[in-house]
Write a protein that holds these residues in place. Structure first.
Motif, PDB file in Angstrom:
ATOM      1  N   GLU A 312       0.831  -1.072   0.617  1.00 50.34           N
ATOM      2  CA  GLU A 312      -0.361  -0.144   0.086  1.00 50.34           C
ATOM      3  C   GLU A 312       1.093   1.137  -0.256  1.00 50.34           C
ATOM      4  O   GLU A 312       0.683   2.369  -0.063  1.00 50.34           O
ATOM      5  N   ARG A 313       2.474   1.591   1.249  1.00 48.52           N
ATOM      6  CA  ARG A 313       2.779   2.610   0.759  1.00 48.52           C
ATOM      7  C   ARG A 313       3.656   2.432  -0.281  1.00 48.52           C
ATOM      8  O   ARG A 313       4.080   3.369  -0.650  1.00 48.52           O
ATOM      9  N   LEU A 316       2.750   4.067  -3.972  1.00 49.34           N
ATOM     10  CA  LEU A 316       2.506   5.925  -3.623  1.00 49.34           C
ATOM     11  C   LEU A 316       3.154   6.710  -5.001  1.00 49.34           C
ATOM     12  O   LEU A 316       3.148   7.382  -5.625  1.00 49.34           O
ATOM     13  N   ASP A 674       7.463  10.715   5.783  1.00 48.28           N
ATOM     14  CA  ASP A 674       6.456  10.537   4.592  1.00 48.28           C
ATOM     15  C   ASP A 674       5.549   9.321   3.996  1.00 48.28           C
ATOM     16  O   ASP A 674       6.016   8.396   4.430  1.00 48.28           O
ATOM     17  N   PRO A 675       4.097   8.588   3.934  1.00 49.47           N
ATOM     18  CA  PRO A 675       3.634   7.555   3.134  1.00 49.47           C
ATOM     19  C   PRO A 675       4.455   7.480   2.185  1.00 49.47           C
ATOM     20  O   PRO A 675       4.928   6.278   1.690  1.00 49.47           O
ATOM     21  N   SER A 676       4.916   8.496   1.453  1.00 47.55           N
ATOM     22  CA  SER A 676       5.573   8.192   0.223  1.00 47.55           C
ATOM     23  C   SER A 676       7.379   8.400   0.523  1.00 47.55           C
ATOM     24  O   SER A 676       7.882   8.959   0.694  1.00 47.55           O
ATOM     25  N   SER A 707      12.841   0.298   2.523  1.00 44.90           N
ATOM     26  CA  SER A 707      11.775   1.418   1.239  1.00 44.90           C
ATOM     27  C   SER A 707      12.551   0.441  -0.391  1.00 44.90           C
ATOM     28  O   SER A 707      13.684  -0.613   0.317  1.00 44.90           O
TER      29      SER A 707
END
Length: 820
Positions: A312-313, A316, A674-676, A707
């Motif tokens: 989900e992340r 983005l 940040d979510p992104s 990440s």
């Protein structure tokens, strides 16, 4: 455009001149435009291959293919004494023709089967090859050379354009279609995916399993696929019952929902919009590592790069939806019908780009649809700055096959009507299902279904090059009629692009709107044709004109020069119904020298009332310009951009911010979470440059983050290594090595280049990347090595390393120019 091409085109193009000739000039015959490039016609071949049955085994650690392929054919010519099959670097072990041993002659690119006696017209037969290959194209062994075992171990294929000939002796061109079957034997721990129906899976005594897939309808040979890896599957269904097999890496169930969202909805949309049921029974999607493109529309089984397989992340920053719909559309445009040659490639790629664009309207709304159209137009216009090749051309290039062609289909619908063009496309697909097409087939579908002959449209947008450039001027006039004097607005349209045999004057229906200060409007639809066109919009109530829109919503692909006052642009920004027209006004106002505080008020209004991200991103970009000009009040607007709920706005704001000022330090520090992941990584880079003494604290906050493509971990390692931490430098070398997929390796190479330090491990990682079959990785490695080779100490390190390695001649040839 190179001069030689211009000369060729000028010889081959004859402008449509009938409209300008006097009737008395009957001796002049107008000629339709057409570009012919020698050597690009479909390959002549004496056979129709109706079936290809493939049986293969793989030895992945050796990169070895062991196969047997049977080609079933019908003879197309009266007397055939030899059959030519493509085979690059393939070792033919045995060949039979109609079950009997056959004599062959082999070159480095083909194998010739001698027919003794010759074959005759309409006879049928089979050619069987037993062979071995160690390909570097067409079929890829990924992860098998990674001693750490971190890379997924996979085998996958990529046939387009003509690469299957590196691992299958076959007729490998676009102008034939065949039914295919694949029988693949491999380690039972792995899943094998291929085209069509899965007929059976058999367990063998040696720990392998044999998977047999079969197509029931013919398709182009380059669309054959095999993918082998460790996968789980999730099964979805469309409303019509099409089974949708969604593959994902074992142990990563969190990626299924975000990656495959909209899959069933997209299939429903395409079946409804195209009007033809999905033609292949089942549809599969399979992610693979180190994929050399974005995705590939193999018939019934799309392969896509695992850089789209996100939770989900992660999604983005990279969303699969558009690519998903693009490849799904290809199941009709490209697979059901296929271009006969590269000249007509647009019939596949343009439609597969258009339908995802159209899907934006139902998925994200009208403003996203307008923004998508602008993106198509911008790419096409940038290509037009390089050359003016037409879409129907084998060297037209991606920007024309994809976005420009999609924009042309968009204009087809706005010109001839949505329902009308749907009928045309449905008929076109039905008439040529499971066959080959050329552009004229689509043209004939207009004649067959609508009784229209849109030669002018096809000529200017497909067979000729360039795009229109309109210069717009407006003036108010007074008209007199029986009711007395009244005002009117005259819009003068001049076509000011280069006009020659390659690009003529464009003919298009265009809407023009006049908006008045009382918020009312009038509109006309006029045919723009020839060098000058004028349109008159009556204004009998003598209202005050606020602004004029030429082509509201920007449906026509074009350049426009239209000088307007700041008052007109401000009115357009405030009141134009279409987001894209407000956006154009905002950009134009940003190029004007308005008072800073007036600009700031305008930008604040945009941020307050506009919901679409592109409007707010542009407003913040202009606010940053105001800050650079000394308007400190604009910082509040920049901070608003950094806190915007839309990822696109936060990302754009951060990208345009050169350094982080003290007043925004806390806000940007907040973006480290940040979510992104992309925003978090960019925030770290900007903060490290702006506040170097605070870097240890930032690194501590990001410790343990994982990440996509290690973008944050690599940035942290770079910052530590730049302070002399040798363990972090070693970590960068590891990230650049064979244990990671190509995007992570590229990120690490960029960090090593910024660091300016080369070690033996990092040099080995760069060399292994240079030899990669992934072209994007290889090119990045090459540019990084060239950078270091400019300094003698690093060149000497590379020279020593290369001399100590046992390199095969092709690899040595790649690296020696760098170390001379």
């Amino acid at each position: 455009m190179p001069l030689v091409i211009l000369r060729m085109l000028c010889c081959l193009f004859v402008a449509p001149i009938a409209a300008t000739l006097e009737r008395a000039q009957a001796d002049v015959v107008p000629t339709a435009t057409y570009v012919s490039v020698p050597g690009t016609e479909p390959t002549e071949h004496p056979l129709n291959i109706s079936r290809m049955d493939l049986d293969v085994r793989f030895s992945p650690y050796q990169g070895l293919v062991q196969g047997r392929v049977v080609h079933t054919f019908t003879v197309l010519q009266n007397h055939v004494d030899s059959l030519i099959f493509h085979a690059i670097g393939i070792r033919i072990l045995q060949t039979t023709l109609n079950g009997r041993p056959a004599r062959i002659t082999q070159t480095d690119s083909v194998v010739v089967v001698h027919c003794e006696p010759p074959l005759m017209w309409d006879s049928t037969g089979t050619v069987t090859f037993t062979y071995e290959a160690t390909p570097r194209k067409g079929l890829y062994f990924v992860g098998w050379q990674d001693p750490s075992g971190r890379m997924p171990r996979q085998i996958w294929t990529q046939g387009q354009a003509f690469d299957h000939r590196h691992w299958i002796p076959m007729y490998d061109d676009m102008n034939d279609k065949m039914v295919t079957t694949t029988t693949t034997t491999f380690d039972s721990l792995y899943t094998v995916v291929s085209n069509g129906d899965l007929r059976r899976v058999e367990s063998n005594s040696d720990g392998t399993r044999t998977w047999r897939y079969a197509m029931t309808k013919p398709h182009s040979s380059y669309l054959l696929m095999i993918a082998i890896g460790r996968y789980d599957t999730t099964l979805l269904h469309s409303a019509s019952g099409v089974p949708l097999e969604c593959y994902w890496y074992t142990g990563r169930p969190e990626t299924v929902g975000p990656t495959y969202k909209q899959t069933a909805e997209a299939m429903d949309f395409l079946e409804r919009e195209i009007g033809i049921p999905y033609p292949w029974g089942i549809y599969r999607q399979v992610p693979v590592a180190d994929y050399i493109f974005g995705a590939m529309e193999n018939t019934s089984a799309t392969i896509f790069g695992d850089f789209y397989l996100k939770d989900e992340r992660g999604q983005l920053d990279r969303d699969y939806v558009n690519t998903n719909i693009h490849e799904m559309t290809h199941q009709w445009f490209g697979d059901l019908i296929s271009g006969r040659s590269r000249t007509h490639l647009w019939l596949q790629e343009s439609f597969a780009t258009y339908y995802p664009h159209l899907y934006q309207r139902s998925y994200k709304g009208e403003e996203a649809f307008e923004w998508s159209r602008r993106h198509l137009h911008d790419q096409a216009l940038r290509a037009g700055e390089r050359d003016r090749l037409p879409i129907v051309h084998p060297e037209a290039g991606g920007a024309r096959y994809y976005p420009k062609g999609a924009a042309v289909i968009d204009m087809m619908r706005s010109t001839f009507g949505d329902a009308e063009v749907r009928r045309v496309i449905r008929h076109y697909l039905q008439q040529h299902a499971f066959g080959l097409v050329e552009t004229n087939d689509l043209y004939q579908a207009f004649q067959d279904t609508l009784g229209l002959s849109p030669r002018w449209f096809f000529d200017q947008w497909l067979y000729r090059g360039g795009e229109p450039h309109f210069k717009i001027t407006t003036r108010s006039v007074v008209t007199n009629d029986l009711k007395g004097a009244s005002q009117a607005t005259v819009v003068d349209i001049a076509q000011i692009h280069q006009v020659d045999p390659l690009t003529g004057y464009f003919r298009m229906p265009v809407s023009i709107q006049v908006w008045y200060e009382d918020r009312s409007s009038d509109s006309v639809r006029v045919w723009v044709d020839g060098p000058h066109t004028s349109a008159t919009i009556p204004n009998p109530e003598n209202r005050n004109v606020a602004f004029v829109l030429f082509d509201p919503g920007s449906t026509v692909l074009k350049r426009v020069s239209f000088e307007r006052s700041s008052e007109q642009l401000l009115a357009q920004l405030d009141h134009a119904p279409h987001m894209i027209d407000r956006y154009d006004a905002l950009v134009a106002l940003g190029a004007m020298s308005l008072p800073d505080m007036e600009m700031l008020d305008m930008l604040e209004g945009v941020m307050d009332r506009e919901s679409f991200h592109a409007m707010r991103s542009e407003a913040v970009r202009q606010a940053i310009q105001l800050v650079n000009n000394g308007t400190t009040h604009a910082w509040a607007l920049v901070e608003k951009g950094l806190k915007d709920p839309e990822v696109e706005v936060r990302k754009s704001t951060l990208r345009h911010l050169p350094l982080v000022p003290n007043r925004l330090k806390e806000t940007v520090e907040g973006l480290l979470a940040d979510p992104s992941f992309g925003i978090a990584a960019e925030a770290l880079r900007k903060l490290a440059r702006s506040f170097p003494s605070d870097v240890p604290g930032y690194l501590k906050r990001l410790s343990g983050v994982r990440s996509p493509h290690a973008q944050i971990e690599i940035e942290c390692a770079y910052l530590k290594a730049s302070q002399g931490d040798t363990a972090s430098a070693s970590q960068l070398a590891d990230f650049a090595g064979v244990g990671f997929e190509f995007i992570t390796r590229q990120n690490a190479m960029d960090a090593i280049k910024r660091l300016g330090q080369l070690s033996v491990p990092s040099a080995k990682a760069l060399l292994s990347a240079l030899f990669s079959t992934n072209g994007r990785l290889s090119e990045r490695a090459k540019s990084t090595l060239e950078h270091f080779a400019n300094e003698e100490r690093w060149k000497e390190l590379l020279r020593t390393l290369v001399q100590s390695e046992k390199l095969e001649p092709p690899f040595r040839a790649m690296v020696e120019p760098l170390i001379r």
